[in-house]
Enzyme design. Structure first.
Site, PDB file in Angstrom:
ATOM      1  N   CYS A  46       0.808  -1.218   0.000  1.00 48.05           N
ATOM      2  CA  CYS A  46       0.000   0.000   0.000  1.00 48.05           C
ATOM      3  C   CYS A  46       0.845   1.274   0.000  1.00 48.05           C
ATOM      4  O   CYS A  46       0.477   2.274  -0.618  1.00 48.05           O
ATOM      5  CB  CYS A  46      -0.913   0.006   1.226  1.00 48.05           C
ATOM      6  SG  CYS A  46      -1.583  -1.609   1.662  1.00 48.05           S
ATOM      7  N   ASP A  78      -2.612  -3.422   8.133  1.00 44.12           N
ATOM      8  CA  ASP A  78      -3.733  -4.224   8.614  1.00 44.12           C
ATOM      9  C   ASP A  78      -3.696  -5.625   8.014  1.00 44.12           C
ATOM     10  O   ASP A  78      -3.908  -6.623   8.694  1.00 44.12           O
ATOM     11  CB  ASP A  78      -5.060  -3.558   8.245  1.00 44.12           C
ATOM     12  CG  ASP A  78      -5.311  -2.275   9.025  1.00 44.12           C
ATOM     13  OD1 ASP A  78      -4.371  -1.794   9.667  1.00 44.12           O
ATOM     14  OD2 ASP A  78      -6.438  -1.776   8.985  1.00 44.12           O
ATOM     15  N   CYS A 119      -2.056   2.745   3.171  1.00 43.62           N
ATOM     16  CA  CYS A 119      -2.937   1.873   3.960  1.00 43.62           C
ATOM     17  C   CYS A 119      -3.671   2.671   5.025  1.00 43.62           C
ATOM     18  O   CYS A 119      -3.193   3.686   5.508  1.00 43.62           O
ATOM     19  CB  CYS A 119      -2.146   0.737   4.582  1.00 43.62           C
ATOM     20  SG  CYS A 119      -3.171  -0.554   5.316  1.00 43.62           S
ATOM     21  N   ASP A 120      -4.821   2.171   5.448  1.00 42.77           N
ATOM     22  CA  ASP A 120      -5.925   3.055   5.816  1.00 42.77           C
ATOM     23  C   ASP A 120      -5.721   4.001   6.995  1.00 42.77           C
ATOM     24  O   ASP A 120      -6.206   5.115   6.955  1.00 42.77           O
ATOM     25  CB  ASP A 120      -7.203   2.251   5.991  1.00 42.77           C
ATOM     26  CG  ASP A 120      -7.122   1.147   7.034  1.00 42.77           C
ATOM     27  OD1 ASP A 120      -6.625   1.396   8.130  1.00 42.77           O
ATOM     28  OD2 ASP A 120      -7.592   0.036   6.739  1.00 42.77           O
ATOM     29  N   LYS A 121      -5.010   3.635   8.060  1.00 45.10           N
ATOM     30  CA  LYS A 121      -4.899   4.560   9.196  1.00 45.10           C
ATOM     31  C   LYS A 121      -4.057   5.774   8.861  1.00 45.10           C
ATOM     32  O   LYS A 121      -4.139   6.803   9.539  1.00 45.10           O
ATOM     33  CB  LYS A 121      -4.323   3.851  10.424  1.00 45.10           C
ATOM     34  CG  LYS A 121      -5.065   2.597  10.843  1.00 45.10           C
ATOM     35  CD  LYS A 121      -6.555   2.784  10.923  1.00 45.10           C
ATOM     36  CE  LYS A 121      -7.261   1.479  11.219  1.00 45.10           C
ATOM     37  NZ  LYS A 121      -7.135   0.464  10.143  1.00 45.10           N
ATOM     38  N   CYS A 191      -5.289  -2.209  -0.924  1.00 46.22           N
ATOM     39  CA  CYS A 191      -6.237  -3.281  -1.253  1.00 46.22           C
ATOM     40  C   CYS A 191      -7.322  -2.788  -2.210  1.00 46.22           C
ATOM     41  O   CYS A 191      -7.872  -1.699  -2.041  1.00 46.22           O
ATOM     42  CB  CYS A 191      -6.857  -3.828   0.019  1.00 46.22           C
ATOM     43  SG  CYS A 191      -5.633  -4.551   1.136  1.00 46.22           S
ATOM     44  N   GLU A 440      -9.537  -5.492  13.942  1.00 42.58           N
ATOM     45  CA  GLU A 440     -10.519  -5.866  12.933  1.00 42.58           C
ATOM     46  C   GLU A 440     -10.672  -7.386  12.928  1.00 42.58           C
ATOM     47  O   GLU A 440      -9.698  -8.117  13.083  1.00 42.58           O
ATOM     48  CB  GLU A 440     -10.067  -5.395  11.550  1.00 42.58           C
ATOM     49  CG  GLU A 440     -10.047  -3.884  11.420  1.00 42.58           C
ATOM     50  CD  GLU A 440      -9.538  -3.420  10.066  1.00 42.58           C
ATOM     51  OE1 GLU A 440      -9.080  -4.274   9.281  1.00 42.58           O
ATOM     52  OE2 GLU A 440      -9.595  -2.215   9.794  1.00 42.58           O
ATOM     53  N   SER A 466     -12.805  -5.107   9.004  1.00 37.81           N
ATOM     54  CA  SER A 466     -12.136  -4.642   7.797  1.00 37.81           C
ATOM     55  C   SER A 466     -13.177  -4.185   6.801  1.00 37.81           C
ATOM     56  O   SER A 466     -14.329  -4.642   6.813  1.00 37.81           O
ATOM     57  CB  SER A 466     -11.321  -5.789   7.199  1.00 37.81           C
ATOM     58  OG  SER A 466     -10.986  -5.527   5.862  1.00 37.81           O
TER      59      SER A 466
END
Length: 553
Positions: A46, A78, A119-121, A191, A440, A466
């Site tokens: 990511c 994650d 990536c998401d955070k 992702c 998650e 997730s």
């Protein structure tokens, strides 16, 4: 310039000497200093390519008259840490990312900021930092991964997680699983479905903090570098015009972001993150606003995990602009300034829809008339909990509780085939304080789906899900078990009733009688960042934040 305080005047000669040691010249120091806050790491695809993007952002800053200075912050994968103790670090990392960007920018008196995220955070962490700093700045997302190819079909990491359950159930061989894991992630990028990273990328675009269209471009697309160069130019324009996040992050902008998440069938993690960004910006927003906005917003984007298509397909179809234009035409979003200097409606009117595209539905043929997610309450979740409604989930379920005090115990039970159709799996002590870190539950939910139980089993947790999770799965149960919430008092076999239409989740049993015997568990961590987080973190219903929040506007 703000940075003059650190680099101009006779008394700043020592600082200039240090800065010149890094290669900066007198001419460089005459220009505004622009922070390039990078979240590059080698631990996941990511963010793996963000060094290359940073170089292009810096070229754009220099071309527009600024001096870029890059620093790095952390990120936690994650996908790599999922299902392990390491996953507890994921949500904690959001706070560390926000804090570290804030500290680096304050410590060196930068004039503006470009945050590179993946990536998401890293996305909400960067947005929280920009809101706190209120300096001219923007966010550039590294972009989505391309789909993998397995047995003549496109696949994502979601397919690998679900294949673990399928393998345990004898529906897939170990050799097939190994082949799938080697094909699912073909290179750099986050992702590929409308999981949390792509959901939050869309959210910050709808907020106006990312240039419209820039985040949609896939990670390995040659035009991504062009978007990075433009981001460098863009931040210099923000600096010249003194456009700050406080002008962009209005109540209307947050409602736009929620509408985008709902219309795309996005991740429930957006509830936590958008709440946290709003609180940092001083904008009044409550968890109930998500239900109100979702209930009036049709699901228009046919995206995984609930739908057919991936983020790259959305980009080819017309991207976030196209989805936002649909929402504008329906009167479901409002106008406001964005980091490009153009108004939101001006941006979305430029949408170019690909002929014959099937990813974004027309307004008269939505996937679902309303409700990308819902906020439930009841005897099991008096403060609130969140359920994702991508379009085809059951809206009601009653079944016996199967109670587990950790994700690992629940996963072991699923893999051992001890979960039966009709069960309600309850995973507790995984909340913000109790985990700590609110893991998650993708390993568990994917294993349930992989065993063919996704349409007959429900799951309830004070942890998170997730963005790849689908089915009747309820997370963010508040108060959490570690805080003495009702979920701590549920016993094996209790009847749990979920009624999405009524916005209720209830458990049969005399919970108050049981409360007298309940004792809080010992902290799982007593030192370090995890103990600090557990001590400071707020309820999931308030965004699971640790920062001191400014008074609301």
């Amino acid at each position: 310039m703000r940075s003059d305080a650190i680099k101009k005047g006779l008394d700043r000669a020592p600082a200039r000497a240090m800065l010149k040691a890094t290669g900066l010249t007198d001419a460089d120091l005459e220009r505004p200093l622009v922070a390039i806050a990078n979240t590059w790491t080698e631990v996941m695809p990511c963010n793996f390519h963000l060094r290359d993007l940073a170089a292009k952002v810096k070229e754009g800053v220099r071309a527009a008259g600024g001096t870029p200075i890059e620093f790095n912050t952390i990120s936690v994968s994650d996908g790599v840490s999922m299902g392990t103790e390491g996953m507890k670090a994921s949500l904690v990392s959001r706070e560390v990312i926000a804090d570290s960007i804030e500290l680096a920018v304050r410590g060196h008196l930068f004039d503006a900021v470009v945050a590179l995220v993946g990536c998401d955070k890293t996305i909400p962490g960067a947005a929280m930092a920009l809101a706190r700093l209120d300096l001219p700045g923007l966010i550039l997302y590294g972009g989505s991964i391309l789909p993998g190819r397995f047995q003549d079909r496109d696949v994502t990491i979601q397919d690998v997680f679900e294949a673990v359950g399928a393998c345990a159930a004898g529906r897939m061989s170990e050799r097939e699983l190994r082949d799938l894991e080697s094909q699912a992630c073909p290179g750099s990028g986050a992702c590929g479905g409308q999981f949390t990273a792509n959901t939050m990328s869309m959210a910050v675009t709808m907020l106006g903090l990312s240039p419209m269209g820039a985040n949609d471009v896939p990670a390995v697309d040659p035009s991504k570098e062009r978007e990075a160069f433009r981001a460098g130019e863009c931040v210099m324009n923000l600096l010249r015009e003194d456009v700050r996040p406080s002008r962009i992050l209005t109540r209307a902008a947050f409602e736009n972001a929620i509408s985008g998440v709902a219309a795309s069938g996005g991740s429930t993690n957006a509830v936590l993150h958008v709440l946290a960004i709003a609180r940092e910006a001083g904008v009044p927003l409550s968890i109930d606003d998500f239900d109100t906005i979702s209930s009036r917003t049709p699901i228009l984007a046919d995206l995984k995990p609930g739908g057919r298509f991936m983020a790259v397909d959305l980009h080819r179809a017309g991207g976030t602009r196209l989805l936002a234009r649909r929402l504008m035409e329906a009167g479901l979003v409002r106008d406001g300034i964005t980091v490009t200097g153009r108004m939101f409606f001006e941006e979305v009117r430029q949408a170019a829809e690909s002929a014959g595209q099937q990813v974004v539905r027309p307004l008269d043929r939505p996937l679902k008339r309303a409700g990308g997610f819902a906020i439930l309450r009841g005897s099991l979740a008096p403060e609130a909990c969140v359920v994702k409604l991508a379009g085809h989930e059951r809206l009601a379920h009653t079944g016996p509780a199967r109670v587990f005090d950790s994700e690992e115990d629940a996963f072991a039970a699923v893999q051992a085939r001890r979960i039966r159709p009709g069960d309600v799996v309850v995973i507790r002590y995984e909340g913000p304080k109790g985990g700590p870190g609110m893991r998650e539950m993708l390993g568990v939910t994917a294993a349930i789906a992989g065993q063919g139980l996704g349409d007959s089993v429900s799951l309830i947790t004070d942890g998170r899900f997730s963005g790849a999770t689908h089915g009747l799965m309820i997370g963010h149960v508040s108060p959490e078990a570690a805080a003495g919430g009702p979920i701590a008092l549920v016993r094996e076999g209790d009847a749990i009733t979920i009624d999405v239409r009524a916005r209720r989740v209830d458990v049969a049993g005399d919970l108050e009688k049981r409360r007298a015997a309940w004792r809080p568990p010992a902290p799982r961590y007593v030192t370090g960042v995890m103990a600090k987080y557990a001590h400071l973190v707020s309820s999931a219903s308030e965004g699971a934040m640790t920062s001191t929040v400014r008074s609301l506007k």
